[in-house]
Write an enzyme that holds these catalytic residues in place. Structure first.
Site, PDB file in Angstrom:
ATOM      1  N   GLY A  20       3.521  51.638  23.169  1.00 26.11           N
ATOM      2  CA  GLY A  20       3.601  50.836  21.954  1.00 26.11           C
ATOM      3  C   GLY A  20       2.922  49.484  22.052  1.00 26.11           C
ATOM      4  N   TYR A 155      20.159  44.449  14.418  1.00 30.77           N
ATOM      5  CA  TYR A 155      18.759  44.150  14.727  1.00 30.77           C
ATOM      6  C   TYR A 155      18.339  42.827  14.093  1.00 30.77           C
ATOM      7  CZ  TYR A 155      13.687  44.864  15.055  1.00 30.77           C
ATOM      8  OH  TYR A 155      12.352  44.732  15.324  1.00 30.77           O
ATOM      9  N   ARG A 196      12.457  57.109  15.687  1.00 30.51           N
ATOM     10  CA  ARG A 196      13.455  56.853  14.649  1.00 30.51           C
ATOM     11  C   ARG A 196      13.208  57.729  13.426  1.00 30.51           C
ATOM     12  NH1 ARG A 196      12.130  51.668  16.091  1.00 30.51           N
ATOM     13  NH2 ARG A 196      11.344  51.055  14.045  1.00 30.51           N
TER      14      ARG A 196
END
Length: 253
Positions: A20, A155, A196
């Site tokens: 990533g 988050y 996700r």
């Protein structure tokens, strides 16, 4: 991104570098002339990264382990740039966030940065004394104190804390040549995001929903975000500190 050797002579340490944003940033920094120390808990993926560029050195590191971080800081010595990229996304409202999920989110997203900064700050300040500038880049998010999003309770709280942490570091050490900024991306197409999406009840709709909240009509790629990482790592940003820099495709207009 065309390499311009803007990081020539610098040593850059990146956490969560196995894939990533961390991986892309490590490779880009090496191409810009830096010596890169790429860390992650995933040893096999780090082995792949080590083959990407001769200036990349890899090291397995758990950013939740203070002793491991201290040992690495002792081993590495001075660095010019610290990019704290490690983190996780908890999905849910306050009702889906028990104490364990809350604690894990803060430990990985915030306290790990505290540990890294505490351990590497002396070396960063030594480099700043020699070169006039050192840089800490902390991965935050548009989902933070900047903007609230559904199902991002823990988050958003952690990423708001990252912005506050970054501003405090910037204020404390600005006169010593250390800069600290928070990077706030939009939704980036990474293995983490793909995981996700795949875990959603309706993955096709989940991807459409992520894209729909981006005014530009697409997800960001790592190539959209990495130039800001390089900018913040380089002396081009020598007058930029204590900022939460948004690269979000217009979400927070």
């Amino acid at each position: 991104m065309t390499a311009t050797q803007r990081l020539q002579g610098k040593t850059v340490l990146v956490t969560a570098a196995a894939q990533g944003m961390g991986q892309a940033s490590a490779i880009a920094a090496a191409r810009e002339g830096a010596q890169v120390i790429a860390t992650d808990i995933n040893a096999p993926l780090l082995d792949d990264l080590a083959r990407a560029h001769p200036a990349i050195r890899t090291q397995v590191l758990d950013v939740r382990s203070a002793p491991a971080i201290a040992a690495l800081a002792q081993q590495v010595g001075n660095v010019d740039v610290l990019f704290n990229c490690a983190g996780m996304v908890h999905h849910g409202t306050v009702l889906e966030c028990d104490d364990d999920a809350w604690a894990l989110s803060f430990d990985l997203n915030v306290t790990s940065m505290h540990r890294m900064v505490r351990a590497f700050l002396p070396g960063l300040l030594r480099r700043a004394q020699v070169t006039g500038s050192a840089s800490i880049i902390n991965m935050a998010s548009m989902a933070s104190s900047v903007k609230g999003f559904p199902n991002r309770y823990a988050y958003g709280a952690t990423k708001a804390a990252v912005i506050g942490l970054s501003k405090a570091i910037a204020a404390d050490f600005v006169k010593q040549g250390l800069r600290c900024n928070a990077l706030c991306p939009g939704t980036v197409d990474t293995p983490s995001l793909r995981g996700r999406i795949a875990a959603a009840a309706d993955p096709v709709q989940a991807e459409k929903d992520f894209i729909a909240r981006q005014p530009m009509g697409r997800l960001a790629t790592v190539d959209d975000i990495v130039p800001m990482v390089i900018y913040l790592a380089s002396d081009d940003s020598r007058f930029v500190t204590g900022q939460a820099l948004l690269v979000d495709g217009g979400v927070t207009i």
